[in-house]
Design an enzyme around this catalytic site. Structure first.
Site: not given
Length: 411
Positions: A95-97
């Site tokens: 995801s936002s990693v």
């Protein structure tokens, strides 16, 4: 390749939640091991409690100090229904990693003269012209995209009546059936939330930059990120599709009495909105490459990238570039991760630890991911901490994250 990025493996005998199971094979990591017994005692207590209280199904936690691994643990289950234990080389849906990886790739293109942060987005995406509420079409620069000051937002942050949902804009973690170009077309039809440069709002801006990178290089985003970031760092597990499905974790969300397993295109409530998850996206080669949320990989790969940046950026970026990335570009008034936090290029930046009520040092970088991840880099204290879990949203912003943070600092 930097000397500290070695083929050294974690020691065998990794901590597992289920006693009697054979230890998984050693995992290549970003730094040599230097165990800290006192730290391990504090962190083990936090991890064990989160599992016992059914706040998490499984997790990998890594802590590096001065470029050496001082704590590493895989605990719980990677797949509860199959009884598969978590391993340190487990593959997670980032995801936002994803954002630090893509932001680093964008900055490499800037270094190479392919992009300029003051370029208007229309230089590369001529039809991307979202309007303000008054019908005017403002200029949006690549810098504003990189700092989330462009006026865009996220569907997952908006209610069902928002234009993003009406237009069918994808947040990059669902299975939409859209191409990247089509998603950009839809996004460009929605009104901006504010004039570019006037405020901060977490957004799909990095997806837009991913599209810019494709147009500017003539290559798929997956190739751009591989050539500029993952290949130079020898990150074999990180990309836009899971290369080894056998190591991919299942995905869960918090519920009572225990987390429930996600299914594709499941809406999981968060606050007054919802996140649409599709765990199957990690195996779908036809899914468009989301620059903000579409990558997968291991905790060790995340640590390697973050440690590379903490130590100056070589071999992927110049030290001066990393210095700019680590500066607060928007000001603490943005409160990007709460009071006291601003935002740089790819992450939140801590301006005032007292206001933020955190033991982390000034200049700490931090962010997370909705699938259940959280990380921070504290340059002042030479610390990098990576929390990867298979449970949303506890692993992103639940008590587990602050408990791990406080244990790291001995609080």
């Amino acid at each position: 390749m930097r000397p500290w990025i070695s083929s050294l493996a974690f020691a065998a005998g990794l901590a597992l939640a289920s006693p009697g199971l054979a230890a998984p094979p050693p995992v290549p990591v970003a730094a040599a091991a230097a165990p800290d017994a006192a730290l391990a005692a504090r962190l083990d207590k936090v991890v064990d409690a989160a599992l016992a209280e059914h706040r998490l199904v499984g997790t990998v936690v890594l802590v590096a100090r001065d470029g050496k691994i001082v704590y590493h643990r895989a605990a719980g289950l990677a797949d509860r229904e199959a009884g598969r234990p978590m391993r340190e080389d487990a593959i997670f849906r980032f995801s936002s990693v994803t954002k630090p990886f893509v932001s680093a790739a964008i900055m490499k293109l800037v270094e190479n003269g392919v992009l300029n942060l003051d370029d208007p987005v229309t230089k590369w995406l001529p039809d991307f012209k979202p309007k303000l509420a008054d019908g005017t079409t403002p200029v949006i620069t690549l810098r504003q995209l990189l700092t989330h000051t462009s006026g865009l937002t996220y569907g997952l942050a908006e209610t069902a009546s928002h234009p993003y949902h009406q237009l069918g804009v994808s947040d990059g973690i669902d299975l939409s059936g859209l191409t990247l170009d089509e998603n950009m077309r839809r996004l460009g039809q929605a009104p901006l939330a504010f004039p570019p440069g006037s405020a901060w709002r977490y957004s799909l801006a990095i997806d837009v930059l991913g599209s810019v990178a494709e147009k500017a290089t003539g290559k798929p985003l997956s190739e751009v990120v591989a050539e500029t970031v993952t290949q130079p760092l020898d990150l074999k597990d990180t990309g836009f599709v899971a290369r080894d499905p056998a190591r991919l974790t299942a995905a869960y969300y918090n519920a009572q009495p225990a987390p429930r397993r996600m299914t594709d295109n499941l809406d999981v409530p968060i606050g007054g909105t919802a996140v649409r998850f599709a765990p199957g996206r990690a195996l779908d080669k036809t899914a468009f490459p989301s620059g903000g949320a579409g990558m997968v990989g291991s905790a060790g790969d995340v640590l390697t990238l973050l440690e590379t940046l903490r130590q100056g950026g070589a071999p992927i970026l110049k030290a001066a570039t990393v210095t700019e990335m680590m500066k607060d570009q928007v000001g603490p008034q943005a409160a990007t991760q709460g009071p006291g936090w601003g935002f740089g290029y790819g992450w939140a930046v801590l301006d005032d630890p007292a206001v933020a009520k955190t033991p982390q040092g000034v200049g700490t970088l931090a962010w997370g991911g909705v699938y259940g991840h959280n990380w921070f880099v504290d340059p002042k204290n030479r610390l990098t901490v990576v929390i990867m879990t298979d449970t949303a949203f506890e692993g992103m912003n639940g008590p587990f994250t602050t408990q791990v943070r406080d244990a790291v600092y001995g609080r």
